[in-house]
Scaffold this motif. Structure first.
Motif: not given
Length: 262
Positions: A87, A91, A94, A111-116, A119
Motif C-alpha cells: 500500500d 501511494d 502515485d 488518497d486511498s484510491r490507486i492511480g496509474t 498500479a
C-alpha cells in the motif's frame, strides 16, 4: 538482553508490521515505541520471511513448478502483512509520480484510491519479487531460495526504519509521525541486527559476497528513496518507508542472484 524482552519486542513489531494474530492486550492497537523495538524489526521481518519461505518449500515439495511456488510464497507474504508495504509503495508512486508540487503529492499519497503510477509500481514490484524468487529456486534450490527470502525480508525492514531516521516527517500526522523518528542508537541497533541476521542466514549457503551484495543493494535502495523523497516532498512518510522496504527487498534478492551463484 533477556529473552523475554526480545520476544516481547518482536511481538510488538509483528503486531505493527503484519496481520498475524499476535496477542498483546491494550498494546495491540497502539503505535509501537520505535526506539525500544527498532532492533527487533529485522527479527520480525525474518519471521514474516519464514512464512513465505515455508510456503515456497511446501509448494515445491508438492511438485508445483518454481514460478507457481514463487507466486504462492509472495501471496503468503502479502496476506501476512495485509499489504502493509505494498500500500505504501502504490501511494508513494502515485504521489511522487503524479503530483505537481509538494502539497499535491502529499494529498495524493493520502488518497486511498490507486492511480496509474501506483498500479504500475505495484504490478512491477510483485513481478520482480516473484521473478527473483523463481530464479533463486531454479539456480540455488528450494532451501537456499527460502533462506534468501528470509534474509531479504529482515534486511529490507531495516531500510524502512533507516529512512525514518534519515529524514524529518513530511507532515505532522500519519503513521510515520505517530511512531516518531528513531534515535541514532536505535537506527544503529536495527542496522546491526539486519546485517547479523542476513549474515547468519546467508554466509554458509551463498557466501560472504552475496551477503554484502544484498546489504549494499538495500542500502542503495534506501539512499535513492531518501533522496527522491527529500527532493519531492521535503521529508518522509509511512508510505515512503513502506515503498523503501519494497524496493530494498527486490534489490537484495537480485544482489544475491548475481553474486551468490556457485
Amino acid at each position: 538482553m533477556q529473552p523475554e524482552r526480545i520476544a516481547k519486542d518482536v511481538a510488538a513489531a509483528l503486531r505493527f508490521y503484519s496481520r498475524l494474530p499476535i496477542p498483546g492486550g491494550a498494546e495491540a492497537h497502539a503505535a509501537p515505541e520505535l526506539d525500544r523495538i527498532a532492533y527487533a524489526i529485522p527479527l520480525a521481518g525474518a519471521v514474516i520471511g519464514l512464512i513465505g519461505g515455508a510456503v515456497l518449500m511446501l509448494a515445491l515439495a508438492l511438485k508445483l513448478p518454481p514460478f507457481l511456488a514463487a507466486v504462492l510464497a509472495v501471496t503468503a507474504l502479502v496476506l501476512a502483512t495485509g499489504c502493509f508495504h505494498e500500500d505504501g509503495l502504490a501511494d508513494t508512486a502515485d504521489g511522487l509520480g503524479g503530483g505537481r508540487d509538494r502539497a499535491q503529492r502529499l494529498a495524493i499519497m493520502r488518497d486511498s484510491r490507486i492511480g496509474t503510477y501506483g498500479a504500475s509500481a505495484l504490478l512491477l514490484a510483485l513481478l520482480l519479487r516473484v521473478g527473483a524468487l523463481e530464479a533463486l529456486t531454479v539456480s540455488a534450490g528450494p532451501l537456499r531460495a527460502a533462506l534468501a527470502l528470509v534474509a531479504a525480508e529482515a534486511a529490507s525492514r531495516a531500510a524502512g526504519v533507516l529512512l525514518l531516521r534519515a529524514l524529518p516527517p513530511a507532515r505532522a500526522d500519519g503513521a510515520a509521525a505517530a511512531v516518531g523518528r528513531p534515535s541514532a542508537d536505535a537506527a544503529l541497533a536495527c542496522s546491526l541486527m539486519a546485517a547479523l541476521v542476513a549474515g547468519v542466514i546467508l554466509v554458509a549457503s551463498f557466501g560472504i559476497g552475496a551477503v554484502f551484495a544484498g546489504l549494499i543493494g538495500a542500502l542503495l535502495a534506501l539512499i535513492a528513496m531518501a533522496r527522491l523523497s527529500a527532493r519531492l516532498i521535503g521529508g518522509q512518510t509511512g508510505d515512503v518507508a513502506g515503498a523503501t522496504q519494497q524496493v530494498a527487498v527486490i534489490v537484495f534478492l537480485i544482489g544475491v542472484i548475481i553474486f551468490g551463484g556457485r
